[in-house]
Scaffold this motif. Sequence first.
Motif, PDB file in Angstrom:
ATOM      1  N   GLN A   1     116.778  15.793 -18.109  1.00 53.43           N
ATOM      2  CA  GLN A   1     117.838  15.738 -19.124  1.00 53.43           C
ATOM      3  C   GLN A   1     118.324  17.130 -19.487  1.00 53.43           C
TER       4      GLN A   1
ATOM      5  N   LEU B   1     132.044  13.417 -17.348  1.00 56.53           N
ATOM      6  CA  LEU B   1     131.394  14.382 -18.223  1.00 56.53           C
ATOM      7  C   LEU B   1     130.867  13.730 -19.493  1.00 56.53           C
TER       8      LEU B   1
ATOM      9  N   ALA C   1     118.267  15.458 -11.406  1.00 56.02           N
ATOM     10  CA  ALA C   1     119.417  15.858 -12.229  1.00 56.02           C
ATOM     11  C   ALA C   1     120.574  16.330 -11.367  1.00 56.02           C
TER      12      ALA C   1
ATOM     13  N   VAL D   1     120.576  18.435 -16.691  1.00 55.72           N
ATOM     14  CA  VAL D   1     121.920  17.850 -16.725  1.00 55.72           C
ATOM     15  C   VAL D   1     122.773  18.561 -17.764  1.00 55.72           C
TER      16      VAL D   1
ATOM     17  N   ALA E   1     118.965  24.888 -13.069  1.00 54.90           N
ATOM     18  CA  ALA E   1     120.334  24.437 -13.339  1.00 54.90           C
ATOM     19  C   ALA E   1     121.159  25.552 -13.972  1.00 54.90           C
TER      20      ALA E   1
ATOM     21  N   THR F   1     130.510  13.739 -10.624  1.00 53.19           N
ATOM     22  CA  THR F   1     131.575  14.720 -10.886  1.00 53.19           C
ATOM     23  C   THR F   1     132.175  15.231  -9.581  1.00 53.19           C
TER      24      THR F   1
ATOM     25  N   LEU G   1     124.057  21.687 -16.266  1.00 50.79           N
ATOM     26  CA  LEU G   1     125.020  21.468 -15.182  1.00 50.79           C
ATOM     27  C   LEU G   1     126.401  21.068 -15.697  1.00 50.79           C
ATOM     28  N   ILE G   2     126.463  20.470 -16.875  1.00 51.92           N
ATOM     29  CA  ILE G   2     127.765  20.106 -17.454  1.00 51.92           C
ATOM     30  C   ILE G   2     128.671  21.335 -17.562  1.00 51.92           C
TER      31      ILE G   2
ATOM     32  N   TYR H   1     124.182  14.383 -11.322  1.00 48.83           N
ATOM     33  CA  TYR H   1     125.356  15.046 -11.894  1.00 48.83           C
ATOM     34  C   TYR H   1     126.465  15.221 -10.868  1.00 48.83           C
TER      35      TYR H   1
ATOM     36  N   MET I   1     122.255  13.360 -21.062  1.00 45.40           N
ATOM     37  CA  MET I   1     121.559  14.543 -21.552  1.00 45.40           C
ATOM     38  C   MET I   1     121.037  14.362 -22.981  1.00 45.40           C
TER      39      MET I   1
ATOM     40  N   ALA J   1     127.647  12.139 -18.420  1.00 45.04           N
ATOM     41  CA  ALA J   1     126.606  13.154 -18.262  1.00 45.04           C
ATOM     42  C   ALA J   1     126.081  13.612 -19.624  1.00 45.04           C
TER      43      ALA J   1
END
Length: 410
Positions: A106, A75, A32, A109, A167, A40, A112-113, A36, A82, A78
């Motif tokens: 998942q 994003l 993940a 992630v 995360a 980004t 992490l967004i 990610y 997810m 991502a």
Amino acid sequence: MVELNMISKSAIHAFLARTETPGVTLAAFNAAFTFYFAITSATEVMALMCLSYLKSRADVRRLIGFAAVLLCLPLMLAFLIMATDLGGAMFGQWFGLSDAGQAQAQAAVGMLILSAPVLLLRGTAFALLMLNRKTIIITWSTLVRLASLGASLLILPFWIEGAAIGAAALVLCMASETVFAWCFAWRHLMALPPVQNAQDSFRGYWRFAWPLIINSSAEMGVIFTISLYLGRLSNAELAIAAFGVVHGLVSLLMGPMRNLAQSAQTLVARREDVRMMFVFTAQLVAGFTILALVLFQTSLRDGILRDVMGLPPDLASYCEPAMRIAFIMAGFWSCAALFRGLLAKARTTTSLAASGVLRILTAAAAGAVSLAYPELNGGVVGVSAWVLSYAVETCISSWRLRRLGWYVEG
């Protein structure tokens, strides 16, 4: 600051290694994490952009707005990974994760967004502090980050589980660090004029930023590509988990070299300064090579992997061969970072895009050996491909700088 910063990932690895399913959880977190941050990468160039373009308070809004626009599509991707079956398919088929690993990846992630706005604000604050040579505050903010990380890892397991803990803890500690940095950076922002007479356009930002974004994407893109090939090995989850641990430890040890890019951008003001930066870089390479040999080629290695990191015996043994060759990274990582900063200082960044693409291609070519030999040690394959990717960037950047005469008047 960078050294303390790199402790975060290894601390998370050490925590996840002590969960009920360490191999699955570490593999999910690393899959993940690499996915990610590979997509980004615009967040990673925020400080470099501010060091070159931040001249007024209005520039802050423009630079953050520019980066936010660039992040919209990554994003969205991502979020789809997810929230939909696309994520399960990617982590299962590409990375070779089990069903449990896919679900954990998942969820990680999704956590992490939340880091995107935090990283944009952190990059801006750090640039303001560097421009005013208040870098000790960045070190203080990183200490706040570590304290916050420790608290998060203790508290979060009451609400979430698996890779998502790592995360979420990472996002929370970066947020704490950012808030602390802005407590000091704010007055430097207020000292800037409201606007500058000649504002740079978004087109100018893009011409400067896109090569850096591609190059920055290559940082995690290389790790992402390597992880995909490790997913083809006979024991994919163990290989990805081991490479993630080794990558974190090597980054922890040699992370300060990455800061040579910002150091060159900030401190090189005349041709003579380039020579001084070379001397300083050579000292760093010698020091960190010796340190890597002491830590990773002696009995201290077992203590680091088994006692400090808390790895189970099978995972620790799997990591050991890769740790033995990690010292090779010192020279290539430091030179690549220094040359990146010198090219950014000259606002000649196109070659960085080419080297970024070639880094990923090099990692793919080196990692492809896993297709023919699925029984190979994933840690050794990963570290070898990682080192070769930096060697390629070093060669391309040095060629470009020689053509420029190593320094361009501002």
